[in-house]
Design a protein around this motif. Structure first.
Motif, short mmCIF file in Angstrom:
data_model
loop_
_atom_site.label_atom_id
_atom_site.label_comp_id
_atom_site.label_asym_id
_atom_site.label_seq_id
_atom_site.Cartn_x
_atom_site.Cartn_y
_atom_site.Cartn_z
N THR A 74 8.94 0.09 2.25
CA THR A 74 9.97 1.01 1.75
C THR A 74 9.57 2.46 2.04
O THR A 74 8.53 2.92 1.54
N ARG A 75 10.39 3.13 2.82
CA ARG A 75 10.13 4.54 3.10
C ARG A 75 10.80 5.39 2.04
O ARG A 75 11.98 5.25 1.76
N VAL A 76 10.00 6.24 1.43
CA VAL A 76 10.51 7.11 0.36
C VAL A 76 10.84 8.48 0.96
O VAL A 76 9.94 9.16 1.48
N PRO A 77 12.11 8.90 0.92
CA PRO A 77 12.50 10.17 1.54
C PRO A 77 12.08 11.39 0.70
O PRO A 77 12.67 11.68 -0.33
N VAL A 78 11.02 12.03 1.13
CA VAL A 78 10.51 13.21 0.42
C VAL A 78 10.59 14.41 1.35
O VAL A 78 10.69 14.28 2.58
N ASP A 79 10.56 15.61 0.75
CA ASP A 79 10.56 16.83 1.57
C ASP A 79 9.14 17.18 1.98
O ASP A 79 8.19 16.42 1.70
N ASN A 133 0.83 -1.21 0.00
CA ASN A 133 0.00 0.00 0.00
C ASN A 133 0.87 1.26 0.00
O ASN A 133 2.00 1.27 0.49
N LEU A 134 0.31 2.32 -0.55
CA LEU A 134 0.94 3.64 -0.48
C LEU A 134 0.44 4.32 0.78
O LEU A 134 -0.78 4.47 0.98
N ASP A 135 1.37 4.73 1.63
CA ASP A 135 1.02 5.32 2.92
C ASP A 135 1.54 6.76 2.95
O ASP A 135 2.74 7.00 2.83
N LEU A 136 0.64 7.71 3.10
CA LEU A 136 0.99 9.13 3.12
C LEU A 136 0.58 9.73 4.45
O LEU A 136 -0.58 9.59 4.87
N VAL A 193 4.11 17.29 4.03
CA VAL A 193 4.26 15.84 4.05
C VAL A 193 5.33 15.47 5.07
O VAL A 193 6.44 15.99 5.04
N SER A 194 4.97 14.59 5.98
CA SER A 194 5.94 14.15 6.98
C SER A 194 6.51 12.78 6.65
O SER A 194 7.63 12.46 7.04
N GLU A 195 5.74 11.93 5.92
CA GLU A 195 6.24 10.59 5.61
C GLU A 195 5.48 10.03 4.43
O GLU A 195 4.27 10.23 4.27
N LEU A 196 6.22 9.30 3.57
CA LEU A 196 5.62 8.60 2.43
C LEU A 196 6.31 7.26 2.31
O LEU A 196 7.54 7.17 2.33
N SER A 197 5.52 6.19 2.19
CA SER A 197 6.11 4.85 2.09
C SER A 197 5.30 4.00 1.13
O SER A 197 4.09 4.18 0.95
#
Length: 544
Positions: A79-84, A61-64, A71-75
């Motif tokens: 797998t955690r995707v490092p976004v600003d 699943n995509l977790d936002l 945005v504090s976290e996206l995975s």
């Protein structure tokens, strides 16, 4: 998407890109809000579909997660995707165009069996790369022709292999620290360096920071800001260099204007290079002191109108000063018609005594020409008496911190001043001590006049008359000096009658020779009244 495509697939994602201000695509938004809903890009949806295909049990699943600042976290699954905070991923490009295999659709149509093996179990992104489609972007590895589809391929590759570029929270602290530390180091060292050394230091600091950034980038994927530290280094170097240039040029202009009137140009340049030589207090130096005075100036000044007197004196002082400066001497001061100068400071001059004596010969020769000119103009003729001595003295700026003179002090200075006055007794015009003559005998011709006890000195001073340049003395003058030397030797041996005869022979060659007249008269007196038994052959001055 158009309806027919939307119905044909279970998955869809946007391919919008938000280039940086310079038009380069460095980041890709991993989430976009539209109509109150959140949407994922083509690359992220492709990976979600791929993972579910590979492992149906993994939901992938995509977790936002959102917070007040964005945005504090996206995975994606685990797998955690490092976004600003704006949901953007910093793309770790593999390289330039075609870092990933490109397969043309015509190749598939012509030979489907051959290309099937290349596509099996692969993530395939289908898109147009033709120029007319306008999906060519500017990427860090390509100026204008990077396919937009390949940017999504890089994002898929980054997430699939978890090979990310990140800007950690501490990166901003490092950037700030780099700006402060690098600028501080330059600010501390640049003022004490010349331009080339400062440039080397600046480049060295930049190279050091660049190396640190490169190590963090290659080993940890951390991206540090190169722009602001580099700009800080550049700004500090340029501003400090410009400030130094302006202030130093101002100081140089001041030194030139202040010293060019009584220092030779070459000496002024040395002062500019080493201004510390002008510090209050001075330094001990071996120099040759110069004192001159115009004979009978008081009576001359009474005969002339003040304006005429000033014009005559200015012409005289100008010509004499120019000769001193041409020989790299330093003019200390003018006292009416008198010139006080010295040779050997502030510039280093090993042959200062010789240069001083040469300058004296040139000055007396120049006065001969000036007297002829003044006679033609109906002006009084000036004759100058010079006294010089060589020895250690303190030379430098002396006075108060607000008003000072670059001058000399010492016992030899007083001796030089006394010798200028001793000229009156011997009717000479250039008199130097033995110390001065010993260091200039290879350049000038002189005769020893006597030994005198001057006021302020406990020991007698041997005095010499500088007659001219060594190779310019006529034979008759040389014979006169020989007769005088024999007379002086007999005089010191208390053989006054014999000495009288030698001085008489000298006067036969030049009836106007002042020293021979003086010594002949003294021999006559001593012959009548001999000096005391302890007489050492010197003459004692009773006044300055």
């Amino acid at each position: 998407n158009i309806t027919v495509l939307s119905r044909a697939t279970d998955w869809s994602g946007y391919f919008n890109m938000l280039p940086d201000e310079d038009g380069t695509v460095r980041r890709l938004p991993m989430v976009i809000e539209c109509g109150g809903s959140m949407y994922a890009p083509l690359s992220l949806k492709t990976l979600q579909a791929y993972r579910r295909k590979q492992n149906p049990e993994e939901k992938a699943n995509l977790d936002l997660r959102l917070s007040r600042y964005g945005v504090s976290e996206l995975s994606l699954g685990k797998t955690r995707v490092p976004v600003d905070e704006r949901g953007r991923l910093l793309i770790n490009y593999r390289g330039g165009t075609k870092s990933f295999p490109h397969i043309s659709v015509t190749d598939i149509l012509r030979d489907p069996e051959k290309t099937a093996g290349r596509l099996k179990d692969k993530i395939v992104l289908v898109g147009a790369t033709a120029i007319g489609i306008f999906d060519l972007r500017v990427a860090p590895f390509s100026a204008k022709d990077y396919p937009g589809l390949e940017i999504h391929a890089n994002v898929v590759d980054n997430i699939l292999h978890e090979n990310f570029l990140v800007q950690p929270n501490w990166a901003q602290l490092v950037d700030l620290a780099a700006v402060l530390v690098l600028a501080g180091l330059l600010g501390g060292f640049l003022p004490r360096m010349n331009v080339s050394t400062g440039a080397i230091l600046t480049l060295g600091l930049f190279a050091g920071y660049l190396t640190l950034s490169q190590l963090l980038f290659t080993r940890q994927g951390a991206v540090l800001n190169l722009v602001y530290p580099s700009l800080a280094l550049l700004f500090m170097y340029v501003s400090t260099t410009v400030y130094k240039y302006v202030t130093e040029e101002k100081q140089k202009r001041f030194l030139r204007s202040a010293f060019s009137t009584y220092l030779a140009p070459s000496v002024v340049e040395q002062i500019i290079k080493s201004p510390e030589k002008l510090a209050l207090g001075g330094e001990k130096r071996l120099i040759t002191a110069f004192f001159s005075d115009v004979q009978g100036f008081t009576s001359i000044s009474q005969k002339l109108d003040p304006v005429e007197l000033v014009e005559l004196l200015n012409e005289f002082l100008t010509e004499m000063t120019d000769i001193i400066l041409d020989n790299e001497g330093t003019v200390d001061k003018f006292e009416g018609d008198a010139i006080i100068a010295f040779f050997g400071a502030p510039n280093d001059m090993p042959d200062h005594a010789a240069r001083a004596c040469v300058a004296c010969v040139q000055m007396q020769n120049k006065l001969v020409a000036l007297r002829a000119k003044w006679t033609a103009e109906g002006k009084p003729q000036l004759r100058m008496r010079i006294g010089m001595d060589t020895g250690n003295a303190v030379v430098g700026n002396m006075g108060s911190r607000t008003r000072m003179d670059y001058t000399m002090m010492g016992d030899m200075v007083n001796t030089a001043a006394r010798l200028e006055g001793v000229n009156k007794i011997y009717s000479t015009y250039t008199m130097v001590s033995q110390a001065t003559y010993d260091q200039s005998r290879d350049h000038v011709f002189a005769r020893e006049l006597d030994a005198v006890n001057v006021v302020g000195r406990s020991l007698p001073v041997a005095i010499f008359e500088i007659i001219g340049m060594k190779d310019e003395i006529p034979e008759e003058k040389r014979r006169l000096v020989e007769h005088y030397a024999r007379g002086l030797a007999a005089y010191r041996a208390r053989q006054f009658k014999e000495a009288y005869g030698h001085f008489k022979n000298a006067l036969a060659l030049d009836p106007g020779d002042g020293p021979s007249k003086t010594m002949q008269e003294r021999c006559r007196e001593y012959h009548k009244t001999p000096p005391p038994p302890d007489w050492d052959g010197s003459y004692t001055m009773t006044s300055k």
